[in-house]
Design a protein around this motif. Structure first.
Motif, PDB file in Angstrom:
ATOM      1  N   UNK A   1     -13.628  16.401 -28.540  1.00 42.41           N
ATOM      2  CA  UNK A   1     -13.349  17.589 -27.737  1.00 42.41           C
ATOM      3  C   UNK A   1     -11.847  17.803 -27.535  1.00 42.41           C
ATOM      4  N   UNK A   2     -11.074  16.731 -27.436  1.00 44.47           N
ATOM      5  CA  UNK A   2      -9.621  16.852 -27.264  1.00 44.47           C
ATOM      6  C   UNK A   2      -8.996  17.496 -28.497  1.00 44.47           C
ATOM      7  N   UNK A   3      -9.448  17.093 -29.668  1.00 37.82           N
ATOM      8  CA  UNK A   3      -8.944  17.668 -30.915  1.00 37.82           C
ATOM      9  C   UNK A   3      -9.276  19.163 -30.992  1.00 37.82           C
TER      10      UNK A   3
ATOM     11  N   UNK B   1     -11.931  24.282 -37.159  1.00 37.80           N
ATOM     12  CA  UNK B   1     -12.539  23.422 -38.172  1.00 37.80           C
ATOM     13  C   UNK B   1     -12.173  21.964 -37.879  1.00 37.80           C
ATOM     14  N   UNK B   2     -13.174  21.203 -37.539  1.00 38.90           N
ATOM     15  CA  UNK B   2     -13.044  19.781 -37.236  1.00 38.90           C
ATOM     16  C   UNK B   2     -13.984  19.011 -38.165  1.00 38.90           C
TER      17      UNK B   2
ATOM     18  N   UNK C   1     -19.171  18.727 -41.006  1.00 43.00           N
ATOM     19  CA  UNK C   1     -20.443  18.029 -41.176  1.00 43.00           C
ATOM     20  C   UNK C   1     -21.614  18.955 -40.874  1.00 43.00           C
ATOM     21  N   UNK C   2     -21.473  19.746 -39.809  1.00 47.14           N
ATOM     22  CA  UNK C   2     -22.516  20.721 -39.452  1.00 47.14           C
ATOM     23  C   UNK C   2     -22.736  21.721 -40.577  1.00 47.14           C
ATOM     24  N   UNK C   3     -21.654  22.237 -41.152  1.00 51.07           N
ATOM     25  CA  UNK C   3     -21.759  23.251 -42.194  1.00 51.07           C
ATOM     26  C   UNK C   3     -22.425  22.669 -43.450  1.00 51.07           C
ATOM     27  N   UNK C   4     -22.024  21.463 -43.829  1.00 54.59           N
ATOM     28  CA  UNK C   4     -22.607  20.809 -45.005  1.00 54.59           C
ATOM     29  C   UNK C   4     -24.087  20.517 -44.783  1.00 54.59           C
TER      30      UNK C   4
ATOM     31  N   UNK D   1      -3.708  26.457 -38.667  1.00 57.59           N
ATOM     32  CA  UNK D   1      -4.880  25.596 -38.792  1.00 57.59           C
ATOM     33  C   UNK D   1      -6.019  26.327 -39.477  1.00 57.59           C
ATOM     34  N   UNK D   2      -7.121  25.619 -39.657  1.00 55.43           N
ATOM     35  CA  UNK D   2      -8.299  26.198 -40.296  1.00 55.43           C
ATOM     36  C   UNK D   2      -9.339  26.560 -39.243  1.00 55.43           C
ATOM     37  N   UNK D   3     -10.014  27.703 -39.479  1.00 57.69           N
ATOM     38  CA  UNK D   3     -11.003  28.196 -38.532  1.00 57.69           C
ATOM     39  C   UNK D   3     -12.240  28.696 -39.283  1.00 57.69           C
TER      40      UNK D   3
END
Length: 207
Positions: free
Chosen positions: A44-46, A90-91, A96-99, A142-144
């Motif tokens: 969550x911090x990231x 994007x974390x 992992x969720x998307x894959x 960053x990536x979103x």
């Protein structure tokens, strides 16, 4: 009186046991929804740091195209009018969720892949105008991941057989009547986008 209460207690105890070990047990429905979640730890911090204010802007247009009877998107654009567009950082958890969603999710088998409640908290939202345009200001490099759900109605016509007529010479004529139909659809539109530097304006098509 105490004896009566004791007998009643024994009766309920035996009844509850009988339900568990009954001769007939109703099977679970095969169409029961199977909920899947990523097994990667969510930081969550990231996520919070990735959504901190910056100076870049993401501007986009959300649209889809009507599907043909073969499932292909054809024809003119259908712009997203007043729909919500959601932005997630994007974390590793989201990747992992998307894959997992691509591998496991199936409407036919009623399997769905969800984000955890904690992961879903870290998001930004925008509402499109009638032309499908939306903006996310104050973004950091960053990536979103962007996602929306666009509903629309597909209208068409077809010829319905209404009967057959015969003439005096043994010939026949089939008669048809043109009728209208409408089918409701909801498309999930999504895209990954990357902000590379402060102050830039990134444009994206969400479809």
């Amino acid at each position: 009186m105490k004896l009566k209460k004791y007998i009643v207690a024994i009766f309920y105890a035996l009844s509850s046991t009988a339900v568990v070990s009954a001769q007939y047990k109703e099977p679970e429905k095969k169409d029961k929804i199977e909920a899947l979640y990523p097994q990667v730890h969510f930081d969550s911090l990231q996520a919070k740091q990735k959504l901190a204010k910056g100076t870049a802007t993401i501007k986009g247009i959300a649209f889809t195209k009507a599907k043909s009877k073969w499932g292909l998107k054809v024809g003119q654009r259908i712009y997203a009018n007043q729909i919500k567009v959601t932005l997630f950082p994007v974390t590793p958890y989201l990747e992992s969720w998307y894959t997992l969603r691509k591998e496991k999710e199936s409407l036919r088998k009623r399997r769905y892949v969800y984000l955890s409640k904690n992961a879903y908290r870290y998001r930004l939202e925008a509402i499109t105008n009638s032309d499908g345009e939306f903006t996310f200001p104050d973004m950091k490099p960053g990536k979103y991941f962007l996602q929306g759900f666009l509903g629309y109605t597909h209208n068409g016509t077809y010829n319905e057989y209404t009967g057959t007529g015969y003439n005096n010479y043994g010939g026949q004529t089939d008669y048809y009547q043109q009728k209208s139909y409408s089918v409701d659809h909801e498309d999930r539109i999504e895209a990954f986008v990357e902000v590379k530097e402060d102050g830039e304006i990134v444009r994206v098509n969400l479809h």
